[in-house]
Design an enzyme around this catalytic site. Structure first.
Site, PDB file in Angstrom:
ATOM      1  N   ASP A 113      -1.760  -8.951  -5.802  1.00  0.00           N
ATOM      2  CA  ASP A 113      -2.332  -7.669  -5.389  1.00  0.00           C
ATOM      3  C   ASP A 113      -3.278  -7.810  -4.193  1.00  0.00           C
ATOM      4  O   ASP A 113      -4.213  -8.605  -4.241  1.00  0.00           O
ATOM      5  CB  ASP A 113      -3.094  -7.053  -6.570  1.00  0.00           C
ATOM      6  CG  ASP A 113      -3.298  -5.570  -6.401  1.00  0.00           C
ATOM      7  OD1 ASP A 113      -3.606  -5.141  -5.271  1.00  0.00           O
ATOM      8  OD2 ASP A 113      -3.139  -4.838  -7.383  1.00  0.00           O
TER       9      ASP A 113
ATOM     10  N   HIS B  59      -4.896  -5.018  -2.820  1.00  0.00           N
ATOM     11  CA  HIS B  59      -5.807  -3.861  -2.730  1.00  0.00           C
ATOM     12  C   HIS B  59      -7.246  -4.324  -2.965  1.00  0.00           C
ATOM     13  O   HIS B  59      -7.565  -4.848  -4.032  1.00  0.00           O
ATOM     14  CB  HIS B  59      -5.404  -2.796  -3.745  1.00  0.00           C
ATOM     15  CG  HIS B  59      -4.069  -2.189  -3.447  1.00  0.00           C
ATOM     16  ND1 HIS B  59      -2.906  -2.707  -3.947  1.00  0.00           N
ATOM     17  CD2 HIS B  59      -3.718  -1.125  -2.677  1.00  0.00           C
ATOM     18  CE1 HIS B  59      -1.878  -1.981  -3.511  1.00  0.00           C
ATOM     19  NE2 HIS B  59      -2.343  -1.025  -2.728  1.00  0.00           N
TER      20      HIS B  59
HETATM   21  C1  B12 Z   1      -4.931   1.802   0.705  1.00  0.00           C
HETATM   22  C2  B12 Z   1      -3.677   1.480  -0.071  1.00  0.00           C
HETATM   23  C3  B12 Z   1      -2.931   0.376   0.360  1.00  0.00           C
HETATM   24  C4  B12 Z   1      -3.366  -0.548   1.487  1.00  0.00           C
HETATM   25  C5  B12 Z   1      -4.346  -1.579   0.887  1.00  0.00           C
HETATM   26  C6  B12 Z   1      -5.387  -2.060   1.884  1.00  0.00           C
HETATM   27  C7  B12 Z   1      -6.348  -3.012   1.207  1.00  0.00           C
HETATM   28  N1  B12 Z   1      -6.405  -4.234   1.716  1.00  0.00           N
HETATM   29  O1  B12 Z   1      -7.000  -2.684   0.235  1.00  0.00           O
HETATM   30  C8  B12 Z   1      -2.000  -1.167   1.908  1.00  0.00           C
HETATM   31  C9  B12 Z   1      -1.353  -0.242   2.941  1.00  0.00           C
HETATM   32  C10 B12 Z   1      -2.048  -2.572   2.476  1.00  0.00           C
HETATM   33  C11 B12 Z   1      -1.226  -1.050   0.603  1.00  0.00           C
HETATM   34  C12 B12 Z   1      -0.168  -1.862   0.260  1.00  0.00           C
HETATM   35  C13 B12 Z   1       0.611  -1.659  -0.871  1.00  0.00           C
HETATM   36  N2  B12 Z   1       0.522  -0.656  -1.753  1.00  0.00           N
HETATM   37 CO1  B12 Z   1      -0.979   0.556  -1.810  1.00  0.00          CO
HETATM   38  N3  B12 Z   1      -2.182   1.957  -1.854  1.00  0.00           N
HETATM   39  C14 B12 Z   1      -3.262   2.278  -1.180  1.00  0.00           C
HETATM   40  C15 B12 Z   1      -3.870   3.610  -1.673  1.00  0.00           C
HETATM   41  C16 B12 Z   1      -3.457   4.715  -0.671  1.00  0.00           C
HETATM   42  C17 B12 Z   1      -5.381   3.633  -1.833  1.00  0.00           C
HETATM   43  C18 B12 Z   1      -5.963   2.443  -2.614  1.00  0.00           C
HETATM   44  C19 B12 Z   1      -7.467   2.454  -2.449  1.00  0.00           C
HETATM   45  O2  B12 Z   1      -8.036   1.670  -1.707  1.00  0.00           O
HETATM   46  N4  B12 Z   1      -8.131   3.420  -3.118  1.00  0.00           N
HETATM   47  C20 B12 Z   1      -9.571   3.575  -3.042  1.00  0.00           C
HETATM   48  C21 B12 Z   1     -10.247   2.820  -4.185  1.00  0.00           C
HETATM   49  C22 B12 Z   1     -11.760   3.122  -4.140  1.00  0.00           C
HETATM   50  O3  B12 Z   1      -9.721   3.319  -5.381  1.00  0.00           O
HETATM   51  P1  B12 Z   1      -8.916   2.442  -6.433  1.00  0.00           P
HETATM   52  O4  B12 Z   1      -8.302   1.256  -5.820  1.00  0.00           O
HETATM   53  O5  B12 Z   1      -8.049   3.409  -7.141  1.00  0.00           O
HETATM   54  O6  B12 Z   1     -10.057   1.914  -7.397  1.00  0.00           O
HETATM   55  C23 B12 Z   1     -10.944   2.814  -8.037  1.00  0.00           C
HETATM   56  C24 B12 Z   1     -10.773   2.820  -9.538  1.00  0.00           C
HETATM   57  O7  B12 Z   1      -9.424   2.710  -9.968  1.00  0.00           O
HETATM   58  C25 B12 Z   1     -11.663   1.683  -9.963  1.00  0.00           C
HETATM   59  N5  B12 Z   1     -11.039   0.405 -10.306  1.00  0.00           N
HETATM   60  C26 B12 Z   1     -10.130  -0.312  -9.629  1.00  0.00           C
HETATM   61  N6  B12 Z   1      -9.865  -1.441 -10.296  1.00  0.00           N
HETATM   62  C27 B12 Z   1     -10.632  -1.452 -11.399  1.00  0.00           C
HETATM   63  C28 B12 Z   1     -10.773  -2.384 -12.430  1.00  0.00           C
HETATM   64  C29 B12 Z   1     -11.672  -2.119 -13.479  1.00  0.00           C
HETATM   65  C30 B12 Z   1     -11.829  -3.113 -14.580  1.00  0.00           C
HETATM   66  C31 B12 Z   1     -12.422  -0.912 -13.466  1.00  0.00           C
HETATM   67  C32 B12 Z   1     -13.379  -0.624 -14.552  1.00  0.00           C
HETATM   68  C33 B12 Z   1     -12.278   0.010 -12.431  1.00  0.00           C
HETATM   69  C34 B12 Z   1     -11.391  -0.278 -11.413  1.00  0.00           C
HETATM   70  O8  B12 Z   1     -12.560   1.401  -8.909  1.00  0.00           O
HETATM   71  C35 B12 Z   1     -12.336   2.259  -7.800  1.00  0.00           C
HETATM   72  C36 B12 Z   1     -13.465   3.254  -7.704  1.00  0.00           C
HETATM   73  O9  B12 Z   1     -13.281   4.382  -8.460  1.00  0.00           O
HETATM   74  C37 B12 Z   1      -3.171   3.778  -3.078  1.00  0.00           C
HETATM   75  C38 B12 Z   1      -2.904   5.222  -3.517  1.00  0.00           C
HETATM   76  C39 B12 Z   1      -4.151   5.892  -4.019  1.00  0.00           C
HETATM   77  N7  B12 Z   1      -4.416   7.044  -3.485  1.00  0.00           N
HETATM   78  O10 B12 Z   1      -4.831   5.324  -4.883  1.00  0.00           O
HETATM   79  C40 B12 Z   1      -1.867   3.018  -2.856  1.00  0.00           C
HETATM   80  C41 B12 Z   1      -1.141   2.330  -4.041  1.00  0.00           C
HETATM   81  C42 B12 Z   1      -2.170   1.641  -4.921  1.00  0.00           C
HETATM   82  N8  B12 Z   1      -0.307   1.338  -3.396  1.00  0.00           N
HETATM   83  C43 B12 Z   1       0.827   1.244  -3.967  1.00  0.00           C
HETATM   84  C44 B12 Z   1       1.836   0.325  -3.581  1.00  0.00           C
HETATM   85  C45 B12 Z   1       3.175   0.419  -4.308  1.00  0.00           C
HETATM   86  C46 B12 Z   1       1.632  -0.599  -2.552  1.00  0.00           C
HETATM   87  C47 B12 Z   1       2.618  -1.648  -2.048  1.00  0.00           C
HETATM   88  C48 B12 Z   1       3.409  -2.396  -3.132  1.00  0.00           C
HETATM   89  C49 B12 Z   1       3.540  -0.916  -1.065  1.00  0.00           C
HETATM   90  C50 B12 Z   1       4.666  -1.745  -0.491  1.00  0.00           C
HETATM   91  N9  B12 Z   1       5.862  -1.372  -0.908  1.00  0.00           N
HETATM   92  O11 B12 Z   1       4.444  -2.678   0.224  1.00  0.00           O
HETATM   93  C51 B12 Z   1       1.696  -2.593  -1.261  1.00  0.00           C
HETATM   94  C52 B12 Z   1       1.065  -3.667  -2.158  1.00  0.00           C
HETATM   95  C53 B12 Z   1       1.360  -5.044  -1.752  1.00  0.00           C
HETATM   96  C54 B12 Z   1       0.625  -6.019  -2.664  1.00  0.00           C
HETATM   97  N10 B12 Z   1       1.059  -7.264  -2.585  1.00  0.00           N
HETATM   98  O12 B12 Z   1      -0.298  -5.698  -3.409  1.00  0.00           O
HETATM   99  C55 B12 Z   1       0.981   2.184  -5.146  1.00  0.00           C
HETATM  100  C56 B12 Z   1       0.939   1.466  -6.498  1.00  0.00           C
HETATM  101  C57 B12 Z   1       1.861   2.145  -7.485  1.00  0.00           C
HETATM  102  C58 B12 Z   1       1.942   1.483  -8.818  1.00  0.00           C
HETATM  103  N11 B12 Z   1       0.903   0.909  -9.371  1.00  0.00           N
HETATM  104  O13 B12 Z   1       2.989   1.557  -9.370  1.00  0.00           O
HETATM  105  C59 B12 Z   1      -0.119   3.211  -4.883  1.00  0.00           C
HETATM  106  C60 B12 Z   1      -0.738   3.858  -6.143  1.00  0.00           C
HETATM  107  C61 B12 Z   1       0.504   4.330  -3.976  1.00  0.00           C
HETATM  108  C62 B12 Z   1       1.516   5.144  -4.714  1.00  0.00           C
HETATM  109  N12 B12 Z   1       1.195   6.315  -5.227  1.00  0.00           N
HETATM  110  O14 B12 Z   1       2.651   4.738  -4.826  1.00  0.00           O
HETATM  111  N13 B12 Z   1      -1.721  -0.077  -0.153  1.00  0.00           N
END
Ligand code: B12
Length: 149
Positions: free
Chosen positions: A21, A23
């Site tokens: 991962d 992210h």
């Molecule tokens: C930005 C992003 C990317 C960027 C990442 C940049 C980086 N270096 O971080 C890039 C463009 C590189 C990317 C790549 C990919 N991505 Co992406 N990405 C996103 C996106 C748009 C936002 C993620 C983000 O940063 N959110 C902001 C943060 C603050 O939020 P968060 O991560 O959700 O975390 C919050 C909570 O969940 C919590 N949290 C997170 N982890 C944990 C753990 C614990 C214990 C706790 C308590 C809380 C917690 O903390 C945060 C604050 O609230 C999401 C969609 C979305 N809107 O969420 C897709 C998403 C995560 N990605 C997705 C996918 C599929 C991919 C790729 C596989 C795409 C591809 N085919 O190549 C690749 C991954 C490759 C890999 N090896 O991991 C999917 C995952 C789907 C799934 N799980 O089935 C998503 C959901 C998009 C979608 N709807 O399809 N991605």
């Protein structure tokens, strides 16, 4: 957050994104929130293997491990992490969150059940705010009768 800050002082937590991962934003926010609440945060960053989580938890004598996974691959890597901790005789409180299922169509109860059965103490749905994890850690430490609580 004063009460929480005093509870988390001296608490050691390991944070990272598991497996392949990349992210980084979620774990960065989570790490900051835990650090701001007084915990010692060992931030492992992205693409952390289960073995690296286990090694860090053991070496750092972690009270808790926060696993994040966004790309849908958590189910592949998390069982190895839990098994590795058990094998090493380590028993940190285990948290997992992010985007844990491959498809958003999977009912959340099913996802939560799966990871709870694996051995995670708490399983978080997408978009959980870091403050929630901070409060839960404080509660869980108190429930375990931690000397820090
Ligand atoms: C930005 C992003 C990317 C960027 C990442 C940049 C980086 N270096 O971080 C890039 C463009 C590189 C990317 C790549 C990919 N991505 Co992406 N990405 C996103 C996106 C748009 C936002 C993620 C983000 O940063 N959110 C902001 C943060 C603050 O939020 P968060 O991560 O959700 O975390 C919050 C909570 O969940 C919590 N949290 C997170 N982890 C944990 C753990 C614990 C214990 C706790 C308590 C809380 C917690 O903390 C945060 C604050 O609230 C999401 C969609 C979305 N809107 O969420 C897709 C998403 C995560 N990605 C997705 C996918 C599929 C991919 C790729 C596989 C795409 C591809 N085919 O190549 C690749 C991954 C490759 C890999 N090896 O991991 C999917 C995952 C789907 C799934 N799980 O089935 C998503 C959901 C998009 C979608 N709807 O399809 N991605």
């Amino acid at each position: 957050m004063e009460a929480v800050t005093s509870v988390l002082r001296r608490v050691r937590v390991v944070v990272g994104s598991i497996g392949d991962d990349i992210h980084v934003v979620g774990i960065t926010l989570l790490g900051h929130a835990l650090r701001n609440a007084g915990a010692d945060v060992i931030q492992l960053g992205i693409q952390t293997s289960p073995e690296e989580f286990v090694a860090a938890a053991v070496t750092e004598d972690a009270d808790a491990v926060f696993v994040s996974s966004s790309n849908g691959h958590a189910g592949i890597f998390c069982p190895e992490l839990v098994a590795g901790l058990r094998e090493a005789g380590a028993d940190p409180i285990l948290y997992v969150g992010g985007n844990l299922s491959v498809s958003a169509a999977t009912p959340w109860d099913e996802v939560r059940e799966r990871f709870a059965r694996m051995g995670f103490d708490r399983v978080y749905p997408p978009r959980t705010l870091p403050d929630q994890a901070v409060r839960d850690l404080a509660d869980d430490l108190r429930a375990r009768g931690s000397q820090n609580a």
